[in-house]
Design a protein around this motif. Structure first.
Motif, PDB file in Angstrom:
ATOM      1  N   LEU A 157       0.876  -1.163   0.000  1.00 45.91           N
ATOM      2  CA  LEU A 157       0.000   0.000   0.000  1.00 45.91           C
ATOM      3  C   LEU A 157       0.912   1.211   0.000  1.00 45.91           C
ATOM      4  CD1 LEU A 157      -2.641   1.619   0.353  1.00 45.91           C
ATOM      5  CD2 LEU A 157      -2.366   1.304   2.824  1.00 45.91           C
ATOM      6  N   ASN A 158       0.895   1.965  -1.073  1.00 43.06           N
ATOM      7  CA  ASN A 158       1.785   3.117  -1.210  1.00 43.06           C
ATOM      8  C   ASN A 158       1.104   4.382  -0.717  1.00 43.06           C
ATOM      9  OD1 ASN A 158       3.866   1.614  -2.454  1.00 43.06           O
ATOM     10  ND2 ASN A 158       2.810   1.726  -4.419  1.00 43.06           N
ATOM     11  N   LEU A 159       1.752   5.074   0.208  1.00 44.91           N
ATOM     12  CA  LEU A 159       1.256   6.344   0.727  1.00 44.91           C
ATOM     13  C   LEU A 159       2.285   7.432   0.452  1.00 44.91           C
ATOM     14  CD1 LEU A 159      -0.040   5.291   4.270  1.00 44.91           C
ATOM     15  CD2 LEU A 159      -1.344   5.433   2.141  1.00 44.91           C
ATOM     16  N   ARG A 160       1.817   8.557  -0.036  1.00 45.05           N
ATOM     17  CA  ARG A 160       2.706   9.717  -0.215  1.00 45.05           C
ATOM     18  C   ARG A 160       2.187  10.840   0.665  1.00 45.05           C
ATOM     19  NH1 ARG A 160       2.774  14.073  -3.603  1.00 45.05           N
ATOM     20  NH2 ARG A 160       1.135  13.221  -4.950  1.00 45.05           N
ATOM     21  N   LEU A 161       3.015  11.266   1.593  1.00 47.79           N
ATOM     22  CA  LEU A 161       2.644  12.301   2.545  1.00 47.79           C
ATOM     23  C   LEU A 161       3.422  13.577   2.266  1.00 47.79           C
ATOM     24  CD1 LEU A 161       2.652  10.283   5.903  1.00 47.79           C
ATOM     25  CD2 LEU A 161       0.752  10.673   4.345  1.00 47.79           C
ATOM     26  N   HIS A 162       2.742  14.690   2.399  1.00 46.72           N
ATOM     27  CA  HIS A 162       3.442  15.968   2.311  1.00 46.72           C
ATOM     28  C   HIS A 162       4.295  16.138   3.567  1.00 46.72           C
ATOM     29  CE1 HIS A 162       4.144  20.299   1.979  1.00 46.72           C
ATOM     30  NE2 HIS A 162       3.840  20.150   0.692  1.00 46.72           N
ATOM     31  N   PRO A 163       5.493  16.691   3.449  1.00 49.21           N
ATOM     32  CA  PRO A 163       6.370  16.842   4.625  1.00 49.21           C
ATOM     33  C   PRO A 163       5.716  17.559   5.793  1.00 49.21           C
ATOM     34  CG  PRO A 163       7.608  17.260   2.620  1.00 49.21           C
ATOM     35  CD  PRO A 163       6.172  17.086   2.205  1.00 49.21           C
ATOM     36  N   THR A 164       4.792  18.473   5.536  1.00 52.21           N
ATOM     37  CA  THR A 164       4.143  19.189   6.633  1.00 52.21           C
ATOM     38  C   THR A 164       3.268  18.277   7.486  1.00 52.21           C
ATOM     39  OG1 THR A 164       2.310  19.818   5.165  1.00 52.21           O
ATOM     40  CG2 THR A 164       4.151  21.370   5.368  1.00 52.21           C
ATOM     41  N   ALA A 165       2.864  17.127   6.932  1.00 51.59           N
ATOM     42  CA  ALA A 165       1.973  16.228   7.671  1.00 51.59           C
ATOM     43  C   ALA A 165       2.676  15.543   8.835  1.00 51.59           C
ATOM     44  CB  ALA A 165       1.389  15.180   6.729  1.00 51.59           C
ATOM     45  N   VAL A 166       3.982  15.428   8.765  1.00 52.72           N
ATOM     46  CA  VAL A 166       4.728  14.731   9.824  1.00 52.72           C
ATOM     47  C   VAL A 166       5.804  15.626  10.420  1.00 52.72           C
ATOM     48  CG1 VAL A 166       4.276  12.420   8.936  1.00 52.72           C
ATOM     49  CG2 VAL A 166       6.223  13.707   8.052  1.00 52.72           C
ATOM     50  N   ARG A 167       5.628  16.912  10.287  1.00 50.01           N
ATOM     51  CA  ARG A 167       6.656  17.850  10.760  1.00 50.01           C
ATOM     52  C   ARG A 167       6.676  17.908  12.286  1.00 50.01           C
ATOM     53  NH1 ARG A 167       6.315  23.263   7.728  1.00 50.01           N
ATOM     54  NH2 ARG A 167       7.296  21.936   6.155  1.00 50.01           N
ATOM     55  N   VAL A 192       5.837   4.255   2.642  1.00 49.94           N
ATOM     56  CA  VAL A 192       5.606   5.678   2.817  1.00 49.94           C
ATOM     57  C   VAL A 192       6.677   6.496   2.097  1.00 49.94           C
ATOM     58  CG1 VAL A 192       5.322   7.538   4.489  1.00 49.94           C
ATOM     59  CG2 VAL A 192       4.577   5.221   5.059  1.00 49.94           C
ATOM     60  N   ASN A 193       6.216   7.489   1.362  1.00 51.35           N
ATOM     61  CA  ASN A 193       7.090   8.522   0.807  1.00 51.35           C
ATOM     62  C   ASN A 193       6.689   9.860   1.412  1.00 51.35           C
ATOM     63  OD1 ASN A 193       8.846   7.239  -1.288  1.00 51.35           O
ATOM     64  ND2 ASN A 193       6.856   6.640  -2.136  1.00 51.35           N
ATOM     65  N   VAL A 194       7.634  10.542   2.025  1.00 49.20           N
ATOM     66  CA  VAL A 194       7.368  11.867   2.592  1.00 49.20           C
ATOM     67  C   VAL A 194       8.030  12.879   1.666  1.00 49.20           C
ATOM     68  CG1 VAL A 194       7.575  13.357   4.611  1.00 49.20           C
ATOM     69  CG2 VAL A 194       7.326  10.883   4.899  1.00 49.20           C
ATOM     70  N   VAL A 195       7.260  13.326   0.690  1.00 43.43           N
ATOM     71  CA  VAL A 195       7.800  14.235  -0.328  1.00 43.43           C
ATOM     72  C   VAL A 195       6.625  14.968  -0.973  1.00 43.43           C
ATOM     73  CG1 VAL A 195       7.750  12.426  -2.087  1.00 43.43           C
ATOM     74  CG2 VAL A 195       9.281  14.384  -2.387  1.00 43.43           C
ATOM     75  N   SER A 196       6.843  16.191  -1.350  1.00 45.91           N
ATOM     76  CA  SER A 196       5.766  16.968  -1.964  1.00 45.91           C
ATOM     77  C   SER A 196       5.726  16.742  -3.467  1.00 45.91           C
ATOM     78  CB  SER A 196       5.958  18.461  -1.682  1.00 45.91           C
ATOM     79  OG  SER A 196       7.078  18.958  -2.387  1.00 45.91           O
ATOM     80  N   ARG A 197       4.584  16.986  -4.049  1.00 48.49           N
ATOM     81  CA  ARG A 197       4.426  16.870  -5.499  1.00 48.49           C
ATOM     82  C   ARG A 197       5.339  17.860  -6.216  1.00 48.49           C
ATOM     83  NH1 ARG A 197       1.189  19.273  -9.512  1.00 48.49           N
ATOM     84  NH2 ARG A 197       0.532  17.845 -11.175  1.00 48.49           N
ATOM     85  N   ASP A 198       5.448  19.065  -5.683  1.00 47.28           N
ATOM     86  CA  ASP A 198       6.301  20.079  -6.308  1.00 47.28           C
ATOM     87  C   ASP A 198       7.752  19.629  -6.355  1.00 47.28           C
ATOM     88  OD1 ASP A 198       4.132  21.715  -6.713  1.00 47.28           O
ATOM     89  OD2 ASP A 198       4.453  22.908  -4.898  1.00 47.28           O
ATOM     90  N   GLU A 199       8.183  18.955  -5.290  1.00 47.48           N
ATOM     91  CA  GLU A 199       9.566  18.480  -5.253  1.00 47.48           C
ATOM     92  C   GLU A 199       9.814  17.407  -6.307  1.00 47.48           C
ATOM     93  OE1 GLU A 199      12.892  16.942  -1.974  1.00 47.48           O
ATOM     94  OE2 GLU A 199      10.762  17.009  -1.453  1.00 47.48           O
TER      95      GLU A 199
END
Length: 232
Positions: A157-167, A192-199
């Protein structure tokens, strides 16, 4: 030998759409829907948009569609188990995984009742269909926890989280509690990937700046800029 079940959310969402359109509201008959799918929604674009955006989707903690996903997994596991016999050299085990082949597989599958067009990617691994999980991470994990994971060997199960979600410590503690709760409810595997779409988009444009950006794929990690465009 593992047997990979692929496109779980595509199937569950499609069954939910059939149930709503054909049996509950009787807005069309099954042959009429089949004809629309055979035409790849030509002349029925409005219906296609509705099927994509307005129908129940797996991954939102909605029991009607989640129960269909659970039934699909049980049927799949029953079929795999039925292929095993004492005289065979190999034993077959079910898993819910598409690896990265969900895009390739989709090219050979016609239009489906969830609003997906012919040739488009199937849902990947155990995840909801792309963009279908609109009610948050907790709801997504609640849907997944309803699947009979005790019957399968794995699958991501692949989850992509924005860095602000786990800051910060609070963010990290909240995420750890979320994962622990998911596992206690019967969850099996999370990547889990902690990375933004913009990045990620910037890494595609300027790969030299992101040579050390490592992402989780399907059971393994890879340097993002070394992956092919489709995988990215």
């Amino acid at each position: 030998v593992t047997v990979q079940g692929t496109g779980l959310a595509t199937v569950a969402d499609s069954l939910a759409a059939i149930d709503e359109l054909v049996f509950r509201t009787r807005q069309c008959t099954l042959p009429e829907l089949v004809d629309i799918l055979n035409r790849d929604y030509q002349g029925a674009e409005r219906l296609q948009r509705r099927l994509r955006r307005k129908m129940p989707k797996f991954g939102n903690d909605r029991e009607p569609v989640d129960s269909l996903a659970r039934q699909v997994v049980d049927i799949f596991c029953d079929e795999v188990a039925g292929a095993n016999a004492g005289e065979f050299l190999y034993t077959f085990f079910p898993t819910l995984s598409s690896d990265r082949d969900f895009t390739t597989m989709g090219r050979f599958v016609g239009a489906t009742p969830d609003g997906r067009g012919a040739g488009q990617p199937l849902s990947e691994n155990q995840s909801p269909s792309e963009g279908a999980d609109g009610t948050g991470l907790t709801a997504l994990l609640n849907s997944l926890a309803k699947l009979p994971f005790r019957r399968i060997t794995g699958g991501p199960l692949n989850l992509r989280l924005h860095p602000t979600a786990v800051r910060g410590e609070d963010g990290l503690s909240a995420f750890a509690a979320l994962l622990q709760t998911y596992m206690e409810k019967g969850g099996l595997q999370v990547q889990v990937n902690v990375v933004s779409r913009d990045e990620l988009l910037d890494a595609q444009k300027h790969p030299d700046r992101y040579r050390t950006l490592c992402v989780r794929v399907t059971g393994y990690s890879a340097y993002f800029v070394q992956m092919g465009r489709t995988a990215q």
